[in-house]
Design a protein around this motif. Structure first.
Motif, PDB file in Angstrom:
ATOM      1  N   ASP A 194     -19.507 -11.056   4.447  1.00 11.52           N
ATOM      2  CA  ASP A 194     -20.797 -11.382   5.053  1.00 11.52           C
ATOM      3  C   ASP A 194     -20.835 -11.128   6.553  1.00 11.52           C
ATOM      4  OD1 ASP A 194     -21.632 -12.235   2.553  1.00 11.52           O
ATOM      5  OD2 ASP A 194     -21.026 -14.320   2.917  1.00 11.52           O
ATOM      6  N   ALA A 195     -19.716 -10.754   7.133  1.00 11.94           N
ATOM      7  CA  ALA A 195     -19.618 -10.658   8.593  1.00 11.94           C
ATOM      8  C   ALA A 195     -20.247  -9.375   9.117  1.00 11.94           C
ATOM      9  CB  ALA A 195     -18.157 -10.737   9.022  1.00 11.94           C
ATOM     10  N   GLU A 196     -20.998  -9.504  10.201  1.00  9.79           N
ATOM     11  CA  GLU A 196     -21.563  -8.325  10.860  1.00  9.79           C
ATOM     12  C   GLU A 196     -20.510  -7.616  11.703  1.00  9.79           C
ATOM     13  OE1 GLU A 196     -25.058  -9.169  13.052  1.00  9.79           O
ATOM     14  OE2 GLU A 196     -26.179  -9.960  11.333  1.00  9.79           O
ATOM     15  N   LEU A 197     -19.590  -8.386  12.278  1.00  2.65           N
ATOM     16  CA  LEU A 197     -18.542  -7.805  13.115  1.00  2.65           C
ATOM     17  C   LEU A 197     -17.182  -8.269  12.614  1.00  2.65           C
ATOM     18  CD1 LEU A 197     -20.061  -8.441  16.674  1.00  2.65           C
ATOM     19  CD2 LEU A 197     -20.197  -6.341  15.316  1.00  2.65           C
ATOM     20  N   ILE A 198     -16.260  -7.315  12.472  1.00  2.00           N
ATOM     21  CA  ILE A 198     -14.891  -7.618  12.045  1.00  2.00           C
ATOM     22  C   ILE A 198     -13.948  -6.811  12.922  1.00  2.00           C
ATOM     23  CG2 ILE A 198     -13.217  -7.570  10.158  1.00  2.00           C
ATOM     24  CD1 ILE A 198     -15.605  -7.513   8.221  1.00  2.00           C
ATOM     25  N   TRP A 199     -12.976  -7.493  13.510  1.00  2.00           N
ATOM     26  CA  TRP A 199     -11.957  -6.823  14.319  1.00  2.00           C
ATOM     27  C   TRP A 199     -10.658  -6.701  13.505  1.00  2.00           C
ATOM     28  CZ3 TRP A 199     -15.508 -10.177  16.398  1.00  2.00           C
ATOM     29  CH2 TRP A 199     -16.237  -9.742  17.515  1.00  2.00           C
ATOM     30  N   GLY A 200     -10.055  -5.521  13.569  1.00  2.00           N
ATOM     31  CA  GLY A 200      -8.810  -5.295  12.835  1.00  2.00           C
ATOM     32  C   GLY A 200      -7.884  -4.378  13.593  1.00  2.00           C
ATOM     33  N   ALA A 201      -7.179  -3.514  12.862  1.00  2.00           N
ATOM     34  CA  ALA A 201      -6.043  -2.757  13.403  1.00  2.00           C
ATOM     35  C   ALA A 201      -6.437  -1.845  14.558  1.00  2.00           C
ATOM     36  CB  ALA A 201      -5.401  -1.929  12.301  1.00  2.00           C
TER      37      ALA A 201
END
Length: 461
Positions: A194-201
């Motif tokens: 459901d997230a609009e923004l996701i931070w990852g690698a």
């Protein structure tokens, strides 16, 4: 007759010139000079566009005499080219309707950042015309709470009262704090879907970039810290900690934290006494191949040849590796394989480790000279990890070479050999009856290649 020959030569010359002209132009039609025209240019915004969203434009392109080739689209932030695309155009009239330009949300994006889109129409003769649209990129609205996902857990990160860009987990209630090392993601809602923004690698540990929900996790690495809180800065996209770092010293030389280890280069004199400080459990941490320890006065003695040595300490494994990574036989030998560690206590991390690594000191054994053509290394051997055995081999350098000896064979082993066998590749491996434990391995190379011996001494479970 002479007239006919002259006529023939004249016609031949014309033919050569015509062929040369066609070769130079490849038979392509050359159009008269003209320049493309842009009209009806419209954008989906007049001034501001949110980052992590798209800007759309429509435009008509016309060239009165020359066919069109491409429309080049560039997104610029200051003098930096952020993105570009090339749109193929054909004929002399083209209409482009609501073409999207993605506006990325990147680290260090300023509030109301000035930006521009540059459209350049080019015809087949290379003539071009450009128009520029100036606008501002607006940072997305970040909620008061973000969510850290790791190891199957979801942990809230609240916005700092002092720094609106900084988010922190609650202070850990565990005596061990948060993990010093983990992989994870941070999202704007508790559910990644459901997230609009996701931070990852990202390319480096302790940094992140925006990703899709299915994208790879970032690497958080503060192995030499006690982590009370984990932090994330939505301006810089950097992960950090609130906690404290250990102050480790050997011979008054401070070990510096770097890439998950404490490191130093220290000069030792054989037989000298010295102290170590800052280690929580130094009796297990010290390297038995290089140092002896006197528990009565808490001092150590350097046992080997005088010189400058490289020190690597891992708080995760609580052990001090001593080596010179550039050494080759006969200055030393190298132990590689799986199911072993130089630390005196087995760590469950090694249960899933494939081993066979010639770049990571934590997965190597430095076999140090202890006398004339005698060498020693002390390792924990285990057959309880995923391969259900251990296997180690001896190399003359870190390039997988065995060209200077250490070819063990039947009859080479002595000492505590129960459950230890010669492997198919001239090293040793576990067999029936092997019991994991801490073993001292002493090699004798005095009889030459293929006649080395290995004495095995079990020191502890």
């Amino acid at each position: 007759m002479m007239k006919h020959n002259n006529l023939f030569l004249w016609l031949l010359g014309l033919t050569v010139c015509w062929l040369a002209s066609c070769s130079e132009e490849d038979g392509r039609v050359k159009y008269p000079y003209s320049c493309p025209e842009l009209s009806g240019l419209q954008f989906s915004t007049t001034d501001q566009t949110p980052a992590a969203d798209s800007l759309y434009f429509s435009v008509k392109i016309h060239d009165p005499e020359t066919p069109l080739s491409t429309l080049e689209v560039k997104l610029m932030v200051g003098e930096t080219l952020v993105s570009s695309q090339s749109i193929r155009t054909k004929g002399t009239d083209v209409s482009i309707v609501e073409k999207g330009i993605y506006i990325p949300f990147v680290a260090d994006l300023e509030e109301n950042q000035e930006a521009k889109v540059v459209l350049t129409a080019i015809n087949v003769e290379g003539s071009e015309v450009s128009q520029t649209f100036d606008f501002h990129i607006v940072r997305p609205q970040i909620p008061e709470v973000l969510y850290l996902h790791y190891n199957g857990e979801v942990v809230e990160m609240a916005r700092s009262a002092e720094n609106p860009y900084l988010y922190l987990t609650e202070v850990s209630g565990s005596e061990e704090g948060y993990p010093m090392e983990l992989t994870g993601k941070i999202s704007t809602t508790e559910s990644l879907d459901d997230a609009e923004l996701i931070w990852g690698a990202a390319e480096k540990s302790n940094t992140a970039v925006l990703i899709e929900a299915s994208g790879p996790s970032f690497a958080f690495d503060y192995r030499d810290w006690f982590v009370e809180q984990i932090t994330f800065d939505v301006m810089t996209f950097k992960l950090g900690v609130v906690g404290f770092q250990k102050n480790l010293k050997i011979k008054e030389t401070e070990l510096i934290a770097s890439e998950g280890l404490f490191r130093a280069q220290i000069s030792f004199t054989q037989g000298e006494e010295f102290e170590m400080s800052g280690f929580e459990d130094v009796e297990h941490a010290y390297n038995r191949d290089f140092f002896s320890y006197n528990p009565d006065n808490g001092k150590f003695t350097f046992l080997r040849k005088s010189g400058t040595w490289e020190i690597y300490y891992s708080s995760k494994y609580n052990y001090i590796w001593v080596a010179r990574m550039g050494d080759v036989a006969p200055a030393c030998f190298w132990l590689a394989g799986h199911g072993f560690t130089s630390a005196p206590i087995w760590n469950t991390d090694y249960d899933t480790n494939d081993g066979w690594n010639m770049e990571d000191i934590l997965q190597l054994g430095y076999i140090v000279p202890i006398g004339e053509q005698k060498y020693q290394t002390t390792v924990y051997l285990s057959n309880t990890h995923k391969w259900e055995s251990f296997e180690i081999e001896i190399y003359s350098d870190l390039q997988w070479n065995k060209n200077k000896g250490m070819l063990l064979q039947e009859g080479s082993l002595s000492g505590d050999t129960d459950g230890i066998e010669i492997s198919a590749s001239n090293g040793i491996t576990s067999g029936d009856g092997f019991v994991p434990g801490y073993y001292r391995l002493t090699f004798d190379t005095s009889q030459g290649v293929g006649k080395e011996t290995l004495h095995i001494e079990r020191l502890s479970d």
